[in-house]
Design an enzyme around this catalytic site. Sequence first.
Site, PDB file in Angstrom:
ATOM      1  N   CYS A  93     -16.383   1.838   0.313  1.00 44.96           N
ATOM      2  CA  CYS A  93     -15.224   0.980   0.598  1.00 44.96           C
ATOM      3  C   CYS A  93     -14.789   1.091   2.059  1.00 44.96           C
ATOM      4  O   CYS A  93     -14.155   0.180   2.571  1.00 44.96           O
ATOM      5  CB  CYS A  93     -14.080   1.344  -0.333  1.00 44.96           C
ATOM      6  N   ARG A 132     -13.932  -8.442   1.531  1.00 46.45           N
ATOM      7  CA  ARG A 132     -12.521  -8.149   1.282  1.00 46.45           C
ATOM      8  C   ARG A 132     -11.649  -9.386   1.527  1.00 46.45           C
ATOM      9  O   ARG A 132     -10.675  -9.618   0.835  1.00 46.45           O
ATOM     10  CB  ARG A 132     -12.045  -6.974   2.160  1.00 46.45           C
ATOM     11  N   ASP A 182     -17.089   7.262  -1.851  1.00 42.98           N
ATOM     12  CA  ASP A 182     -15.848   7.131  -1.084  1.00 42.98           C
ATOM     13  C   ASP A 182     -15.513   8.529  -0.563  1.00 42.98           C
ATOM     14  O   ASP A 182     -16.119   9.528  -0.974  1.00 42.98           O
ATOM     15  CB  ASP A 182     -14.734   6.582  -2.000  1.00 42.98           C
ATOM     16  N   ARG A 217       0.882  -1.182   0.000  1.00 46.15           N
ATOM     17  CA  ARG A 217       0.000   0.000   0.000  1.00 46.15           C
ATOM     18  C   ARG A 217       0.906   1.214   0.000  1.00 46.15           C
ATOM     19  O   ARG A 217       1.665   1.428   0.954  1.00 46.15           O
ATOM     20  CB  ARG A 217      -0.917  -0.017   1.222  1.00 46.15           C
ATOM     21  N   HIS A 254      -7.167   0.616  -6.550  1.00 44.14           N
ATOM     22  CA  HIS A 254      -7.441  -0.236  -5.377  1.00 44.14           C
ATOM     23  C   HIS A 254      -8.116  -1.532  -5.879  1.00 44.14           C
ATOM     24  O   HIS A 254      -9.301  -1.766  -5.647  1.00 44.14           O
ATOM     25  CB  HIS A 254      -8.344   0.524  -4.409  1.00 44.14           C
TER      26      HIS A 254
HETATM   27  N1   CP Z   1     -11.319  -0.100   2.095  1.00 47.90           N
HETATM   28  C1   CP Z   1     -10.067  -0.120   2.572  1.00 47.90           C
HETATM   29  O1   CP Z   1      -9.097  -0.311   1.833  1.00 47.90           O
HETATM   30  O2   CP Z   1      -9.994   0.063   3.914  1.00 47.90           O
HETATM   31  P1   CP Z   1      -8.627   0.254   4.737  1.00 47.90           P
HETATM   32  O3   CP Z   1      -8.028   1.559   4.308  1.00 47.90           O
HETATM   33  O4   CP Z   1      -9.037   0.242   6.174  1.00 47.90           O
HETATM   34  O5   CP Z   1      -7.721  -0.877   4.389  1.00 47.90           O
HETATM   35  N1  NVA Z   2      -9.780   6.809  -1.638  1.00 43.57           N
HETATM   36  C1  NVA Z   2      -9.429   6.380  -0.309  1.00 43.57           C
HETATM   37  C2  NVA Z   2      -9.713   4.921  -0.161  1.00 43.57           C
HETATM   38  C3  NVA Z   2      -9.429   4.354   1.201  1.00 43.57           C
HETATM   39  C4  NVA Z   2      -9.676   2.877   1.254  1.00 43.57           C
HETATM   40  C5  NVA Z   2      -7.973   6.698  -0.030  1.00 43.57           C
HETATM   41  O1  NVA Z   2      -7.147   6.521  -0.931  1.00 43.57           O
HETATM   42  O2  NVA Z   2      -7.661   7.147   1.069  1.00 43.57           O
END
Ligand code: CP
Ligand code: NVA
Length: 318
Positions: free
Chosen positions: A257, A285, A218, A100, A127
């Site tokens: 999400c 998930r 989101d 990530r 994502h």
């Molecule tokens: N939806 C999602 O990716 O959640 P987190 O940021 O908690 O992993």
């Molecule tokens: N768009 C958000 C998604 C989090 C799961 C971010 O990138 O923070």
Amino acid sequence: MTTFRHLLDIDDLSATELRSIVDLASVPATGLEPLLAGQGVACYFEKPSARTRNSTEMAVVQLGGHPVYITRDEIGIGSRESLPDVTRTLACYHRVITARVYDHELLEQMADLDVAPVVNLLSDGAHPLQAIADVLTIEGEFGPIAEQTVTYVGDSNNVTRSLALAVGMLGGTVRVSSPPGHRFGPVDLDRLAAAGVEIEYVDRPEDAVKGTDVVYTDTWVSMGQEGERSERLQAFEGYSVDEQLMAVNPGAVFLHCLPAHRNEEATDGVLDGSQSRIWAQAANRLHAARAALHWICSVNPGGPIDAPTPGLGPPVGT
Ligand code: CP
Ligand code: NVA
């Protein structure tokens, strides 16, 4: 030439592969070959996570492997050690590198080294594991995605991009309602088109949700954009998914999400209301991560445990 297959975004998959991963997600762990038995998976996180870290780690365990959580401060890409050196190091021990990151390019650089399969656990660009879980959730609710319309309201961001690719590649209809300045640009639209996906932009959220099966939103302030918070809150005024918007289409379900910024992009009443499926989505998930990891192991056989590095001699203790 790259020999490993990676999963940096949904369009790294063919539509057939995506279909097979979504189908595999319905197979319980006990019905799957433990393709990670005795092997490691690196889980590198530059940003916080609740769902992604936990679902990925548990998916690795369900496939017989061992996840190793690694933070940015600990490994110091670019400060303690170069990205190629870190990536090559992780590939010595791990069957798959999951990450990530802030900058999607970092994933591309890891993948280009061609030392291990790389899976995106969220970048500023995409994502993909979320999108697989989203399709699973929608199909669980309504049946084949090809017959559904998914309407995304809010910021055209990493989640939107992967969602649009996944829904569109499987034949579903994608609508997006974002304010000017927060819509996909030509590069994104070309990429979607290359995957055979056309999205319909509808200006007003109340028009966009008419006749839809799914309303998705989101955060307006993604991780890394905290400095733009006040401008963003202003730009998205009128794009909040509230009870009035969901009432336009009582047959639609609501997805997010998560994490939610409650009473910004969606109200408490919607997040906790009867149309919300956010907890099924969060639960999916795990199933999506297990299926995606199973797929990446199937298409990238072997791994460090099967291939002692020439010249290093036998592992200690043998
Ligand atoms: N939806 C999602 O990716 O959640 P987190 O940021 O908690 O992993
Ligand atoms: N768009 C958000 C998604 C989090 C799961 C971010 O990138 O923070």
